[in-house]
Design a protein around this motif. Structure first.
Motif, PDB file in Angstrom:
ATOM      1  N   GLU A 171     -15.435 -25.929  -6.579  1.00  0.00           N
ATOM      2  CA  GLU A 171     -16.819 -25.539  -6.302  1.00  0.00           C
ATOM      3  C   GLU A 171     -17.564 -25.320  -7.615  1.00  0.00           C
ATOM      4  OE1 GLU A 171     -20.359 -24.512  -5.364  1.00  0.00           O
ATOM      5  OE2 GLU A 171     -19.013 -25.128  -3.731  1.00  0.00           O
ATOM      6  N   ARG A 172     -18.709 -25.990  -7.757  1.00  0.00           N
ATOM      7  CA  ARG A 172     -19.488 -25.891  -8.982  1.00  0.00           C
ATOM      8  C   ARG A 172     -19.957 -24.464  -9.249  1.00  0.00           C
ATOM      9  NH1 ARG A 172     -22.652 -29.571 -11.800  1.00  0.00           N
ATOM     10  NH2 ARG A 172     -22.363 -31.157 -10.183  1.00  0.00           N
ATOM     11  N   ALA A 173     -20.347 -23.744  -8.210  1.00  0.00           N
ATOM     12  CA  ALA A 173     -20.848 -22.381  -8.384  1.00  0.00           C
ATOM     13  C   ALA A 173     -19.719 -21.450  -8.828  1.00  0.00           C
ATOM     14  CB  ALA A 173     -21.454 -21.877  -7.073  1.00  0.00           C
ATOM     15  N   PRO A 174     -20.064 -20.367  -9.511  1.00  0.00           N
ATOM     16  CA  PRO A 174     -19.016 -19.444  -9.981  1.00  0.00           C
ATOM     17  C   PRO A 174     -18.414 -18.579  -8.895  1.00  0.00           C
ATOM     18  CG  PRO A 174     -21.192 -18.643 -10.608  1.00  0.00           C
ATOM     19  CD  PRO A 174     -21.399 -20.003 -10.022  1.00  0.00           C
ATOM     20  N   GLY A 175     -18.994 -18.560  -7.713  1.00  0.00           N
ATOM     21  CA  GLY A 175     -18.472 -17.759  -6.614  1.00  0.00           C
ATOM     22  C   GLY A 175     -19.105 -18.214  -5.317  1.00  0.00           C
ATOM     23  N   LEU A 176     -18.915 -17.418  -4.263  1.00  0.00           N
ATOM     24  CA  LEU A 176     -19.505 -17.765  -2.976  1.00  0.00           C
ATOM     25  C   LEU A 176     -21.007 -17.886  -3.092  1.00  0.00           C
ATOM     26  CD1 LEU A 176     -17.541 -15.588  -0.413  1.00  0.00           C
ATOM     27  CD2 LEU A 176     -17.514 -18.069  -0.627  1.00  0.00           C
ATOM     28  N   ARG A 177     -21.575 -18.841  -2.387  1.00  0.00           N
ATOM     29  CA  ARG A 177     -23.013 -19.045  -2.405  1.00  0.00           C
ATOM     30  C   ARG A 177     -23.713 -17.864  -1.754  1.00  0.00           C
ATOM     31  NH1 ARG A 177     -22.909 -25.415  -0.542  1.00  0.00           N
ATOM     32  NH2 ARG A 177     -21.693 -26.159  -2.317  1.00  0.00           N
ATOM     33  N   SER A 178     -24.901 -17.534  -2.293  1.00  0.00           N
ATOM     34  CA  SER A 178     -25.573 -16.315  -1.848  1.00  0.00           C
ATOM     35  C   SER A 178     -26.745 -16.567  -0.914  1.00  0.00           C
ATOM     36  CB  SER A 178     -26.092 -15.555  -3.086  1.00  0.00           C
ATOM     37  OG  SER A 178     -27.007 -16.361  -3.829  1.00  0.00           O
TER      38      SER A 178
END
Length: 396
Positions: free
Chosen positions: A36-43
């Motif tokens: 996953e490109r994002a550093p964590g769960l999408r917000s």
């Protein structure tokens, strides 16, 4: 996929499609890895629906009780004029009862979190990374990552959304497959209580919609407008997105000036085209596409339902013939297209309801909105009373 070891599958994208697929692949004995490109769960707090075939998928994962606990409290749509006077109303709960629906509306962030928790124990998760190259042969796919060391997998699944990196690397540039449908969508949290805890309040001007949606007591604004494709549209260019909103909505009434001020000041603005993805084949050898990467179709909430249903179908077909990925991927596509294809042709009718192009269209929609629950009840009654075809081979 050959041999006695569990097949390895790389899933690009930790959204609804990717996490659902990871869960079902692990249940079937595969070894899934999610990047996953994002550093964590999408917000994102955008509301989405779990309905139809996705309900059975969620029940099979054991997460339906948690989704119902996390559900928003929306019960109605209220259409208002520029002065804030109500000019149309839809009782959504009555509509759902009349249609016999067991659907649930949750925020995308809650749905992603619950699905991730259901799959995290059985899947390797690589946050903050992305695929940069794919090279496949008859026996596997060599994957190069932006940060992690290169690895080899039996299969790669692109579940990385409308602007899919996997699709671009394996199938070609985005412009070959993504068709702008004449609308853009923007959402932003208002960080304030919603005016109504149960009503989505909607204001329309010709070709434009502005709404305030209650999400766990807090207000979320959404703006949907008709517009030709923006030249050199950049999905991550916040300044470009704010300029487009200001130019489009600058003369509108109701609470639109306030919403534009909030949009100018926020860094938490989501903005994208309503687009349709059309691609002749979802699979190329050992690389396949899932969710919006394969068939983005949704304007009003069906995307998550289709993503979950497609993920379950893909996992089941791979499990049915684990040593023959080609036939499994062909069956997955054939089955899931029967759900996706009809919805790809419904964007225009959905837009006509929520974003009428003319003043006359707005007035007609407002009047018709009062009859929607009655129409749904009539449809259900007609279906219940319709003569049923006997099963094949039954006595006549």
């Amino acid at each position: 996929m050959t041999g006695t070891t569990s097949p390895t599958v790389l899933i690009s994208g930790a959204g609804v499609a990717g996490t659902t697929l990871a869960h079902w692949l692990a249940r079937h004995g595969f070894r899934p890895t999610v990047v996953e490109r994002a550093p964590g769960l999408r917000s994102s707090g955008n509301p989405v629906d779990v309905r139809g075939p996705a309900i059975a998928v969620a029940e099979g994962m054991g997460v339906m009780p948690r989704l119902r606990e996390a559900a928003t409290s929306v019960g109605a749509l209220s259409f208002v004029d520029a002065a804030g006077r109500r000019v149309g109303h839809v009782n959504m709960r009555a509509l759902q009862r009349a249609a016999g629906s067991g659907e649930v509306e949750v925020t995308r962030s809650d749905l992603a979190r619950i699905l991730m928790e259901a799959s995290s124990d059985s899947a390797e998760i690589l946050f903050g990374d992305t695929i940069t190259a794919l090279h496949q042969d008859a026996h596997g796919v060599d994957v190069t990552f932006e940060k992690a060391a290169p690895r080899r997998f039996d299969l790669v699944v692109g579940a990385d959304g409308l602007h899919s990196t996997t699709r671009r690397l394996a199938f070609g540039p985005e412009e070959r497959f993504v068709e702008h449908m004449g609308l853009y969508v923007a959402t932003l949290p208002l960080n304030a209580p919603a005016d109504s805890p149960t009503d989505v309040v909607i204001h329309n001007a010709p070709g434009r919609m502005a709404s305030i949606h209650p999400v766990h007591g807090q207000a979320l604004a959404a703006l949907i407008f008709r517009h030709p494709g923006i030249p050199d549209f950049r999905p991550r260019d916040l300044d470009q997105h704010k300029e487009a909103l200001a130019d489009t909505y600058r003369d509108d009434g109701w609470r639109v000036p306030e919403l534009l001020d909030r949009a100018r000041a926020t860094d938490d603005l989501w903005f994208d085209s309503v687009s349709r993805v059309r691609i002749d084949r979802w699979s190329d050898g050992r690389i396949t596409l899932l969710g919006d990467a394969a068939s983005s179709v949704s304007l009003f909430g069906d995307g998550s339902t289709l993503a979950m249903a497609g993920a379950r179908t893909l996992a089941d077909e791979l499990a049915a013939t684990p040593t023959d990925h080609r036939s499994a991927l062909a069956r997955y596509e054939a089955r899931h297209r029967t759900l996706v294809d009809p919805r790809q042709n419904n964007v225009a009718s959905a837009a006509a309801l929520m974003v009428p192009a003319t003043s006359a269209g707005i007035a007609l929609r407002n009047t018709a909105s009062r009859l929607w629950p009655l129409a749904a009840a009539g449809t259900r009654l007609r279906r219940a009373m319709a003569p049923r075809k006997p099963p094949l081979g039954a006595a006549r």
